[in-house]
Every structure is written in C-alpha cells, then in structure tokens.
Design a protein around this motif. Sequence first.
Motif, PDB file in Angstrom:
ATOM      1  N   ARG A  14       0.851  -1.231  -0.165  1.00 30.12           N
ATOM      2  CA  ARG A  14       0.233  -0.101   0.129  1.00 30.12           C
ATOM      3  C   ARG A  14       0.846   1.288  -0.125  1.00 30.12           C
ATOM      4  NH1 ARG A  14      -4.396   0.607   4.177  1.00 30.12           N
ATOM      5  NH2 ARG A  14      -4.784  -1.895   3.914  1.00 30.12           N
ATOM      6  N   ILE A  15       0.555   2.264  -0.543  1.00 32.09           N
ATOM      7  CA  ILE A  15       1.099   3.716  -0.550  1.00 32.09           C
ATOM      8  C   ILE A  15       0.360   4.386   0.219  1.00 32.09           C
ATOM      9  CG2 ILE A  15       1.718   5.505  -1.939  1.00 32.09           C
ATOM     10  CD1 ILE A  15       2.161   3.424  -4.386  1.00 32.09           C
ATOM     11  N   PRO A  16       0.607   4.791   1.379  1.00 28.92           N
ATOM     12  CA  PRO A  16      -0.072   5.753   2.358  1.00 28.92           C
ATOM     13  C   PRO A  16      -0.518   6.982   1.630  1.00 28.92           C
ATOM     14  CG  PRO A  16       1.525   4.656   3.494  1.00 28.92           C
ATOM     15  CD  PRO A  16       1.912   4.539   2.123  1.00 28.92           C
ATOM     16  N   LYS A  17      -1.627   7.517   1.859  1.00 24.46           N
ATOM     17  CA  LYS A  17      -2.154   8.817   1.130  1.00 24.46           C
ATOM     18  C   LYS A  17      -1.872   9.112  -0.238  1.00 24.46           C
ATOM     19  CE  LYS A  17      -1.296  10.776   6.054  1.00 24.46           C
ATOM     20  NZ  LYS A  17      -0.849  12.003   6.535  1.00 24.46           N
ATOM     21  N   ALA A  18      -1.878   8.128  -1.090  1.00 27.32           N
ATOM     22  CA  ALA A  18      -1.692   8.334  -2.320  1.00 27.32           C
ATOM     23  C   ALA A  18      -2.912   8.853  -3.225  1.00 27.32           C
ATOM     24  CB  ALA A  18      -1.176   7.028  -2.982  1.00 27.32           C
ATOM     25  N   ILE A  19      -4.143   8.646  -2.402  1.00 25.44           N
ATOM     26  CA  ILE A  19      -5.414   9.162  -3.039  1.00 25.44           C
ATOM     27  C   ILE A  19      -6.034  10.324  -2.491  1.00 25.44           C
ATOM     28  CG2 ILE A  19      -7.646   8.204  -4.088  1.00 25.44           C
ATOM     29  CD1 ILE A  19      -6.319   5.605  -4.116  1.00 25.44           C
ATOM     30  N   ARG A  20      -6.343  11.255  -3.076  1.00 25.05           N
ATOM     31  CA  ARG A  20      -6.835  12.473  -2.450  1.00 25.05           C
ATOM     32  C   ARG A  20      -8.228  12.649  -3.135  1.00 25.05           C
ATOM     33  NH1 ARG A  20      -2.918  17.051  -1.454  1.00 25.05           N
ATOM     34  NH2 ARG A  20      -2.549  15.635   0.358  1.00 25.05           N
ATOM     35  N   PRO A  21      -9.532  12.111  -2.616  1.00 23.65           N
ATOM     36  CA  PRO A  21     -10.583  12.531  -3.098  1.00 23.65           C
ATOM     37  C   PRO A  21     -11.039  13.851  -3.026  1.00 23.65           C
ATOM     38  CG  PRO A  21     -10.740  10.248  -1.880  1.00 23.65           C
ATOM     39  CD  PRO A  21      -9.342  10.945  -1.399  1.00 23.65           C
ATOM     40  N   THR A  22     -10.839  14.541  -1.942  1.00 24.18           N
ATOM     41  CA  THR A  22     -11.068  15.873  -1.553  1.00 24.18           C
ATOM     42  C   THR A  22     -10.069  16.316  -0.661  1.00 24.18           C
ATOM     43  OG1 THR A  22     -12.491  15.404   0.177  1.00 24.18           O
ATOM     44  CG2 THR A  22     -13.582  15.459  -1.770  1.00 24.18           C
ATOM     45  N   PRO A  23      -9.699  17.755  -0.545  1.00 21.67           N
ATOM     46  CA  PRO A  23      -8.495  18.141   0.287  1.00 21.67           C
ATOM     47  C   PRO A  23      -8.956  17.892   1.656  1.00 21.67           C
ATOM     48  CG  PRO A  23      -9.440  20.002  -1.107  1.00 21.67           C
ATOM     49  CD  PRO A  23     -10.266  18.695  -1.446  1.00 21.67           C
ATOM     50  N   GLY A  24      -8.041  17.067   2.305  1.00 24.12           N
ATOM     51  CA  GLY A  24      -8.025  16.676   3.526  1.00 24.12           C
ATOM     52  C   GLY A  24      -8.686  15.398   3.740  1.00 24.12           C
ATOM     53  N   ASP A  25      -8.643  14.686   2.646  1.00 25.06           N
ATOM     54  CA  ASP A  25      -9.256  13.082   2.725  1.00 25.06           C
ATOM     55  C   ASP A  25      -8.450  12.205   1.942  1.00 25.06           C
ATOM     56  OD1 ASP A  25     -10.783  10.886   3.109  1.00 25.06           O
ATOM     57  OD2 ASP A  25     -12.158  11.477   1.476  1.00 25.06           O
ATOM     58  N   ASP A  26      -7.045  12.199   2.703  1.00 24.97           N
ATOM     59  CA  ASP A  26      -6.175  11.167   1.952  1.00 24.97           C
ATOM     60  C   ASP A  26      -6.346   9.790   2.083  1.00 24.97           C
ATOM     61  OD1 ASP A  26      -5.034  13.474   0.819  1.00 24.97           O
ATOM     62  OD2 ASP A  26      -3.336  13.647   2.334  1.00 24.97           O
ATOM     63  N   ARG A  27      -6.262   9.162   1.267  1.00 26.86           N
ATOM     64  CA  ARG A  27      -6.441   7.412   1.285  1.00 26.86           C
ATOM     65  C   ARG A  27      -5.214   6.815   0.688  1.00 26.86           C
ATOM     66  NH1 ARG A  27     -12.189   6.601   1.331  1.00 26.86           N
ATOM     67  NH2 ARG A  27     -13.180   8.258   2.084  1.00 26.86           N
ATOM     68  N   ASP A  28      -5.339   5.524   1.296  1.00 21.91           N
ATOM     69  CA  ASP A  28      -3.947   4.695   1.014  1.00 21.91           C
ATOM     70  C   ASP A  28      -4.532   4.113  -0.332  1.00 21.91           C
ATOM     71  OD1 ASP A  28      -2.911   5.180   3.364  1.00 21.91           O
ATOM     72  OD2 ASP A  28      -3.092   3.236   4.208  1.00 21.91           O
ATOM     73  N   GLU A  29      -3.656   3.855  -1.287  1.00 24.40           N
ATOM     74  CA  GLU A  29      -3.902   2.932  -2.408  1.00 24.40           C
ATOM     75  C   GLU A  29      -3.258   1.500  -2.019  1.00 24.40           C
ATOM     76  OE1 GLU A  29      -3.729   3.390  -7.293  1.00 24.40           O
ATOM     77  OE2 GLU A  29      -1.895   3.993  -6.342  1.00 24.40           O
ATOM     78  N   ILE A  30      -4.009   0.706  -2.169  1.00 26.37           N
ATOM     79  CA  ILE A  30      -3.926  -0.522  -1.721  1.00 26.37           C
ATOM     80  C   ILE A  30      -3.622  -1.495  -3.021  1.00 26.37           C
ATOM     81  CG2 ILE A  30      -4.621  -2.719  -0.308  1.00 26.37           C
ATOM     82  CD1 ILE A  30      -6.453  -0.833   1.082  1.00 26.37           C
ATOM     83  N   TYR A  31      -2.544  -2.240  -2.948  1.00 26.82           N
ATOM     84  CA  TYR A  31      -2.074  -3.320  -4.098  1.00 26.82           C
ATOM     85  C   TYR A  31      -2.818  -4.575  -3.642  1.00 26.82           C
ATOM     86  CZ  TYR A  31       0.112   0.558  -6.701  1.00 26.82           C
ATOM     87  OH  TYR A  31       0.157   1.612  -7.446  1.00 26.82           O
ATOM     88  N   MET A  32      -3.373  -5.375  -4.698  1.00 20.05           N
ATOM     89  CA  MET A  32      -3.989  -6.594  -4.307  1.00 20.05           C
ATOM     90  C   MET A  32      -3.434  -7.530  -5.590  1.00 20.05           C
ATOM     91  SD  MET A  32      -7.406  -6.049  -2.107  1.00 20.05           S
ATOM     92  CE  MET A  32      -7.281  -7.427  -1.175  1.00 20.05           C
ATOM     93  N   VAL A  33      -3.472  -8.851  -5.128  1.00 20.70           N
ATOM     94  CA  VAL A  33      -3.093  -9.846  -6.324  1.00 20.70           C
ATOM     95  C   VAL A  33      -3.489 -11.008  -6.038  1.00 20.70           C
ATOM     96  CG1 VAL A  33      -1.059 -11.294  -7.369  1.00 20.70           C
ATOM     97  CG2 VAL A  33      -0.823  -8.984  -6.545  1.00 20.70           C
ATOM     98  N   LYS A  34      -4.052 -11.692  -7.076  1.00 21.57           N
ATOM     99  CA  LYS A  34      -4.701 -12.968  -7.250  1.00 21.57           C
ATOM    100  C   LYS A  34      -3.840 -13.976  -8.068  1.00 21.57           C
ATOM    101  CE  LYS A  34      -9.182 -15.455  -7.566  1.00 21.57           C
ATOM    102  NZ  LYS A  34     -10.568 -15.406  -7.958  1.00 21.57           N
ATOM    103  N   ASN A  35      -3.392 -15.177  -7.757  1.00 24.30           N
ATOM    104  CA  ASN A  35      -3.070 -16.118  -8.436  1.00 24.30           C
ATOM    105  C   ASN A  35      -4.046 -16.796  -8.876  1.00 24.30           C
ATOM    106  OD1 ASN A  35      -0.247 -15.205  -8.256  1.00 24.30           O
ATOM    107  ND2 ASN A  35      -0.060 -16.057  -6.240  1.00 24.30           N
TER     108      ASN A  35
END
Length: 178
Positions: free
Chosen positions: A156-177
């Motif tokens: 995950r990358i912390p605070k990579a997504i900012r839907p609105t100012p002050g609302d920072d979200r992690d971008e979570i990477y997921m994998v399925k084999n």
Amino acid sequence: MAEPSLAEQLSFVVDPELTGALTDELIDCWTDVTNAGGSVGFVPPVTPDDIRPTAVRSFAACGETDHLLVGFTPEGRVACWLILGDTGSPLRAHWRWVLRVMVHPKHQGRGYGALLLRAADDAARGLGAEALHLTVRGGTGTDGFYARLGYTEVGRIPKAIRPTPGDDRDEIYMVKNL
C-alpha cells in the motif's frame, strides 16, 4: 416456475462490439456508480460528459491490448463491467490489471460483483494470464470484498489518493494467482 439462479441472471461477454449505444450505456453506468460513491476514478458529482473523455481513452485499447468484460441482464442491459488491462511489458505478459470494476447501483447487493470477478478470472485464464492485480482506495472496505474472492494485499502507498482536500486515502495493491 423457479426464479433463475444468480449465474443465470447475467451473461458475460468479453470485448462486445462497442457501438455508440453500448458506449453510452457504459458511461452512464460509470456516472451512476461514481455518483453513488463508487471509487472508479472520479469524485461525485459527475455527468456523463465529465467521464466520456476518460472512458473513450479506456475503451480505445479494448479488443486489442486490453479487454472489456461486460455482464448483461437478460434484457441485454449493462449490469456490471470491468477492463482486463495489459501490463505494457513482455516481462509481465503472464498477468493482467483489473481496472474500472463496477456494478450499476440498481444491481448492487445481488452478488453481481462476485460473478463479475469470477468471470474475469475465467477470461484472464483464457488470455493466458496466471495472475490478476488491482488497486483499491483505502477506507472503502472494498479490500475485504476482494480478499473474500482470493485476492491478497501485497502493498500500500499511504495517502496516495486524495478524493477531496484533507481526505487522503491509501492505495492498496492486491494480487490473485489464478
């Protein structure tokens, strides 16, 4: 007469012909999903005109390097869709990105999302993929949905997504084999 099973309620098509009418219906779905709070690249409120340029770019590679997977109702209407994206590298040709996963709000809660992801597994195997990768916006709970379908968080990358100012979200990477 018995009600059709969940699997009988949808038919999945890989790379359907992208007519003007289908493109408009996909964009309308994207608009409705966004305005219902879905994490599909935009922040509400949006109109179809806001989404159209991104949609046209997204659909341009479908049928060539990327593949559009659409779940249609028995009436032939779009219920859900996603894109299986090419990685852009021959070194990663054995996996696909899962992009723009959405179920129209009027169909949510019926299990269509799980059906769509299982159909994506099958389509990806048909393309020779051995794994699927996707990202989700933290704080939405969608990572739990994907985990129940066999995806594992790999970073995950912390605070990579900012839907609105002050609302920072992690971008979570997921994998399925597969």
